[in-house]
Design a protein around this motif. Sequence first.
Motif, mmCIF file in Angstrom:
data_model
loop_
_atom_site.group_PDB
_atom_site.id
_atom_site.type_symbol
_atom_site.label_atom_id
_atom_site.label_comp_id
_atom_site.label_asym_id
_atom_site.label_seq_id
_atom_site.Cartn_x
_atom_site.Cartn_y
_atom_site.Cartn_z
ATOM 1 N N ASP A 249 95.216 13.915 -75.368
ATOM 2 C CA ASP A 249 94.967 15.010 -74.441
ATOM 3 C C ASP A 249 95.759 14.686 -73.170
ATOM 4 O O ASP A 249 95.577 13.611 -72.585
ATOM 5 N N SER A 269 91.174 11.515 -77.576
ATOM 6 C CA SER A 269 89.777 11.923 -77.571
ATOM 7 C C SER A 269 89.018 11.345 -78.772
ATOM 8 O O SER A 269 89.617 11.056 -79.813
ATOM 9 N N SER A 291 94.115 5.140 -73.372
ATOM 10 C CA SER A 291 94.230 6.009 -72.203
ATOM 11 C C SER A 291 95.343 5.492 -71.307
ATOM 12 O O SER A 291 95.715 4.312 -71.348
#
Length: 388
Positions: A249, A269, A291
């Motif tokens: 994302d 995600s 991330s």
Amino acid sequence: MLRKVLLLFFLILSIDTFSQSVEKSIILKDKDTEAPIEDATVSILKTKQNLLSNANGVVTFELNGVSSIQIKHPSYLGVTIRSIVLKDKSTVIYLKNNINDLDEIVVTKKHPQKILASLIENSKQRLTIPGRLKVYSREFFKLNGNYSYYNDGLMNFQLLDKSRKINAVLLVEQNRSKSLIEENISDDLLGYNLNDIMENYYNFKYLNPLLEAQAKKEYDFVIKVYSKNKELNIISAIPNETATGLLDDFSIIYDPHKKIIIEVSSVVSPMVLSKMKDKTSRGSRNINQSSFKTIYKLQNNNYYLLCSKEEIGFEKIEKDHNKDIQVRNYFLTTNFSTQNYAYKDSEVYKDKTLYNKKDVILSDYWNESGLTATDEEQKIISSIEEQN
């Protein structure tokens, strides 16, 4: 005469006291929820030092004299305070959230993918080169849930030209690397690759997946604007239901007037991770966390990389047992200058990482890094200090 001497004595004493450095902490919180604000950028304007708030919203720094302090975060209304308001050692400052009503979608003739491509190209041209980034880097590694390795370093990246491959010279001022367990895990470490890190950040390579032709089919692109802050827009790119593979994302915050990127963040995600089939062959890795975030700063017409943060977690398949590995990397430009250092070729550091570099500790440089450790991280750092 005696009166004049005493007056001069107290004047000198007051000047000396005033010029002494004092440690101050700012705790940043959301005005409505009182939740800590992470990744806010704090600038001490007098010294041009950059700081970054940690997961607890804390920034700790040495203050010498009076200065204006600028606090910014894309999701909050920025403020500038004078250091004289920091009367206590620790001061809570509340910021007002500007995304409570982030619901204004920007309708454009161009597809957001084309807008993003244009933003990347313009941002690459606007980045200030030549320039020197004084950088503090910190890396934590976990093996099966336990901290296993740590390194940090104070470095200077000298960016020399804007060729297709960014020409960056690395000079290491100080560094230290410590294994926290007896087991050898060097083959599993996934730290910053210092050879290409500036090329990646200054060419925005982490956004390449969004520029590929198939990205239009795999991602839902949306452009939104902060209703309380018209100075910034957001491009959101989320994998759609038909997309396959380990897709992130993405969120790209940019200045629509100057057409430059301010922040890039991405995360894989839980929904995407749940669709991935576990690999079973020896040596393979099953990602369970990923991330990434970079923040860029525009100040006095200088535009440069301010900081980055990367986290990855994966299970490595071994013959007899599996390893659960987590890596957390921080990278913060504490000072930026357009003046380069003079250096000898022998002083240039050419290895990929700091792992194998002999420790060089000349000062408590980590205390002036601009990157405040959380309580958990500080325990690791303190234990390392006791070993030195």
